[in-house]
Design an enzyme around this catalytic site. Structure first.
Site, PDB file in Angstrom:
ATOM      1  N   GLU A 268       0.662  -4.673  11.101  1.00 16.39           N
ATOM      2  CA  GLU A 268       0.318  -3.389  10.959  1.00 16.39           C
ATOM      3  C   GLU A 268       1.102  -2.593  11.884  1.00 16.39           C
ATOM      4  O   GLU A 268       0.923  -2.594  13.200  1.00 16.39           O
ATOM      5  CB  GLU A 268      -1.182  -3.179  11.330  1.00 16.39           C
ATOM      6  CG  GLU A 268      -2.248  -3.880  10.402  1.00 16.39           C
ATOM      7  CD  GLU A 268      -2.394  -2.777   9.144  1.00 16.39           C
ATOM      8  OE1 GLU A 268      -3.324  -3.046   8.567  1.00 16.39           O
ATOM      9  OE2 GLU A 268      -1.588  -1.971   9.169  1.00 16.39           O
TER      10      GLU A 268
ATOM     11  N   HIS B  61       2.624  -3.498   6.763  1.00 10.32           N
ATOM     12  CA  HIS B  61       1.590  -2.290   6.602  1.00 10.32           C
ATOM     13  C   HIS B  61       1.398  -1.409   7.742  1.00 10.32           C
ATOM     14  O   HIS B  61       2.395  -1.779   8.797  1.00 10.32           O
ATOM     15  CB  HIS B  61       0.245  -3.101   6.392  1.00 10.32           C
ATOM     16  CG  HIS B  61       0.118  -3.950   5.236  1.00 10.32           C
ATOM     17  ND1 HIS B  61      -0.542  -3.389   4.106  1.00 10.32           N
ATOM     18  CD2 HIS B  61       0.444  -5.270   4.969  1.00 10.32           C
ATOM     19  CE1 HIS B  61      -0.508  -4.482   3.188  1.00 10.32           C
ATOM     20  NE2 HIS B  61      -0.098  -5.205   3.775  1.00 10.32           N
TER      21      HIS B  61
ATOM     22  N   ARG C 245      -3.173   4.736  -2.162  1.00 10.29           N
ATOM     23  CA  ARG C 245      -2.978   3.189  -1.492  1.00 10.29           C
ATOM     24  C   ARG C 245      -2.798   2.291  -2.615  1.00 10.29           C
ATOM     25  O   ARG C 245      -1.957   1.470  -2.676  1.00 10.29           O
ATOM     26  CB  ARG C 245      -4.263   3.004  -0.948  1.00 10.29           C
ATOM     27  CG  ARG C 245      -4.520   1.645  -0.294  1.00 10.29           C
ATOM     28  CD  ARG C 245      -6.072   1.483   0.339  1.00 10.29           C
ATOM     29  NE  ARG C 245      -6.299   0.046   0.448  1.00 10.29           N
ATOM     30  CZ  ARG C 245      -6.142  -0.612   1.597  1.00 10.29           C
ATOM     31  NH1 ARG C 245      -5.670  -0.099   2.835  1.00 10.29           N
ATOM     32  NH2 ARG C 245      -6.634  -1.815   1.752  1.00 10.29           N
TER      33      ARG C 245
ATOM     34  N   HIS D   6       0.962  -1.166  -0.337  1.00 10.50           N
ATOM     35  CA  HIS D   6      -0.113  -0.036   0.111  1.00 10.50           C
ATOM     36  C   HIS D   6       0.862   1.381   0.162  1.00 10.50           C
ATOM     37  O   HIS D   6       1.744   1.321   0.794  1.00 10.50           O
ATOM     38  CB  HIS D   6      -0.924  -0.079   1.107  1.00 10.50           C
ATOM     39  CG  HIS D   6      -2.383  -0.976   1.132  1.00 10.50           C
ATOM     40  ND1 HIS D   6      -2.522  -1.826   2.144  1.00 10.50           N
ATOM     41  CD2 HIS D   6      -2.809  -1.565  -0.374  1.00 10.50           C
ATOM     42  CE1 HIS D   6      -3.422  -2.735   1.773  1.00 10.50           C
ATOM     43  NE2 HIS D   6      -3.762  -2.336   0.555  1.00 10.50           N
TER      44      HIS D   6
ATOM     45  N   GLU E  62       1.663   3.946   3.187  1.00 13.23           N
ATOM     46  CA  GLU E  62       2.171   3.136   4.386  1.00 13.23           C
ATOM     47  C   GLU E  62       3.788   3.364   4.426  1.00 13.23           C
ATOM     48  O   GLU E  62       4.239   2.188   4.439  1.00 13.23           O
ATOM     49  CB  GLU E  62       1.511   1.859   4.367  1.00 13.23           C
ATOM     50  CG  GLU E  62       0.077   1.947   4.622  1.00 13.23           C
ATOM     51  CD  GLU E  62      -0.666   0.616   4.377  1.00 13.23           C
ATOM     52  OE1 GLU E  62      -1.951   0.661   4.016  1.00 13.23           O
ATOM     53  OE2 GLU E  62       0.009  -0.536   4.441  1.00 13.23           O
TER      54      GLU E  62
HETATM   55  O1  DDK Z   1      -5.102  -4.888   3.388  1.00 14.15           O
HETATM   56  C1  DDK Z   1      -5.556  -4.328   4.586  1.00 14.15           C
HETATM   57  O2  DDK Z   1      -6.330  -3.679   4.549  1.00 14.15           O
HETATM   58  C2  DDK Z   1      -4.722  -4.507   5.623  1.00 14.15           C
HETATM   59  C3  DDK Z   1      -3.268  -3.609   5.634  1.00 14.15           C
HETATM   60 SE1  DDK Z   1      -3.619  -1.772   5.465  1.00 14.15          SE
HETATM   61  C4  DDK Z   1      -4.449  -6.021   6.107  1.00 14.15           C
HETATM   62  C5  DDK Z   1      -5.730  -6.596   6.259  1.00 14.15           C
HETATM   63  C6  DDK Z   1      -5.219  -8.004   6.792  1.00 14.15           C
HETATM   64  C7  DDK Z   1      -4.530  -8.956   5.848  1.00 14.15           C
HETATM   65  C8  DDK Z   1      -4.293 -10.120   6.408  1.00 14.15           C
HETATM   66  N1  DDK Z   1      -4.133 -11.255   5.286  1.00 14.15           N
HETATM   67 ZN    ZN Z   2      -1.805  -1.856   4.012  1.00 13.33          ZN
END
Ligand code: DDK
Ligand code: ZN
Length: 419
Positions: free
Chosen positions: A380, A306, A236, A178, A181
């Site tokens: 995260e 992320h 993003r 993304h 980030e």
């Molecule tokens: O992609 C997303 O929205 C977040 C990172 Se901003 C991760 C969501 C969880 C993914 C786990 N496989």
């Molecule tokens: Zn992300």
């Protein structure tokens, strides 16, 4: 010569004119108390273009969980009035997002241009040169592999880090899926710096690099990352126009071939969680998936970085059902978060992605898991919304140092129990 100067000036003027400014935009935080308030926020997002920071879209808003979103300057009155009229409390995270963007760059000025700075956010042009330099500087420890090219034909470089000639046991790390980030690519660079700097000095790192291979992808979504520097800091997705509409970009963490475009994704091209016209439709996704498929025998773990929320997530994201190895993944996550918070007491939550953050489909980590890579985690990174995506440079060092402890903790587990 005169013509080139003129050309340069025009380009600079265009870049400035073209770069999106967020003057007067504010970032809000609300916490819907019940379904009624969840519906209110969804209604607001249907009335006004809201840029959801957390969760990633209106679809995944649930009661009793913070919702962070950016509102454009000319819509703030409307949003504030509607929230107040409906008795919904709100907090302002950023009074002026543009200011937050400028304040990100607060790292100490880099004394020598020769020395690469790992405590500053680096443009892609600097990162790509660094990948060549670090491989040239540490040929016995680092080699650079091109795994593909992006939509805009930029080379996707992977750094292979470790002493093993042929990778028997490897850990794949993706950063920068993304674009906005920025702390994510900063961490991948920091990891490689730590590996090269402490090999032969740090006992654990030496052991890890003697027995494991790390495949580090510093920036997966390069075109998007460049776009955040040149045009839109809050971008993003990638920069493809696979949908042939006016809306650009696919969410690369919704484009992998796992329960593709089901829960937590959108088939609308203008959505921030657009899954693309087909699974693996994007060149960036295809390049990573092909590399993993071609090296599936040796890759034992997959880590995806992320921001923001301070969470360590593991499968599944596309279902609330627990993964077959849930217990073990939970134990590994618990230990990793423990190691991370031992340095600065930074709190991380951990758990299966769908219930811990929100459900998503088509993510790199779930795809890797269902490909048989048992140890698949999504980080995260910092913070929890004070700065969000605009984490200032002075926090890069502490964020990366604590995260190194978690990665080394997971890697030593892999070394002990897998290889
Ligand atoms: O992609 C997303 O929205 C977040 C990172 Se901003 C991760 C969501 C969880 C993914 C786990 N496989
Ligand atoms: Zn992300």
């Amino acid at each position: 010569m005169k013509y080139m100067i003129l050309q340069g000036l025009v380009a600079a003027a265009l870049a400035v004119a073209f770069t999106r400014h967020f003057d007067g935009d504010k970032a809000f935080r609300v916490k819907p108390q019940d379904e009624g308030q969840v519906e209110l926020v969804k209604y607001l997002s249907s009335m006004v273009q809201l840029d959801f920071w957390r969760p990633d879209s209106a679809h995944t808003i649930v009661p009793q969980t913070d919702v962070d979103f950016r509102v454009e300057a000319d819509q703030i009155k409307t949003i504030q009035t509607l929230l107040e009229q409906n008795g919904m409390q709100y907090e302002i995270l950023f009074q002026n997002v543009q200011e937050g963007i400028e304040k990100q760059f607060d790292g100490k000025p880099n004394s020598s241009n020769r020395r690469y700075s790992y405590s500053k956010y680096n443009k892609w042009e600097k990162i790509v040169a660094w990948t060549a330099n670090i491989a040239a500087k540490y040929p016995k420890l680092v080699s650079r592999i091109q795994i593909g090219t992006t939509t805009e034909e930029r080379p996707m470089y992977l750094l292979k880090v470790g002493k093993q000639r042929s990778a028997k046991n490897a850990i794949f790390i993706d950063c920068g899926i993304h674009a906005r980030e920025w702390i994510s690519p900063a961490f991948c660079q920091w990891f490689v710096k730590e590996a090269t700097k402490t090999y032969g000095k740090d006992k654990l790192m030496t052991k890890l690099l003697n027995s494991l291979t790390f495949y580090i992808l510093p920036v997966l979504n390069i075109d998007g990352y460049v776009w955040t520097w040149t045009a839109d800091r809050m971008w993003r997705k990638n920069r493809s126009n696979s949908s042939n509409t006016n809306c650009i970009g696919t969410d690369l963490n919704r484009n992998f071939d796992v329960q593709w475009c089901s829960i937590g994704s959108s088939n609308k091209a203008c959505s921030e969680v657009y899954c693309g016209p087909a699974a693996e439709s994007e060149k960036e996704t295809k390049a990573v998936a092909n590399f993993i498929r071609n090296n599936i025998q040796s890759i034992k773990a997959y880590l995806s970085f992320h921001s923001y929320s301070q969470m360590l997530l593991y499968p599944y994201s596309y279902t609330y059902e627990l993964a077959p190895t849930h217990e073990e993944l939970n134990d590994v996550a618990k230990a990793a978060v423990g190691a991370l918070s031992s340095l600065y007491r930074t709190n991380y939550t951990y758990g299966p992605a769908a219930s811990t953050i929100y459900p998503t489909s088509g993510s790199s980590a779930d795809w890797a898991y269902d490909k048989g890579i048992k140890y698949s985690f999504t980080f995260e990174l910092r913070d929890r919304g004070k700065y969000g995506f605009l984490l200032p440079e002075y926090l890069i060092k502490s964020t990366c140092k604590e995260t190194m402890l978690a990665v080394k903790n997971i890697s030593s587990y892999i070394l002990r129990y897998v290889s």
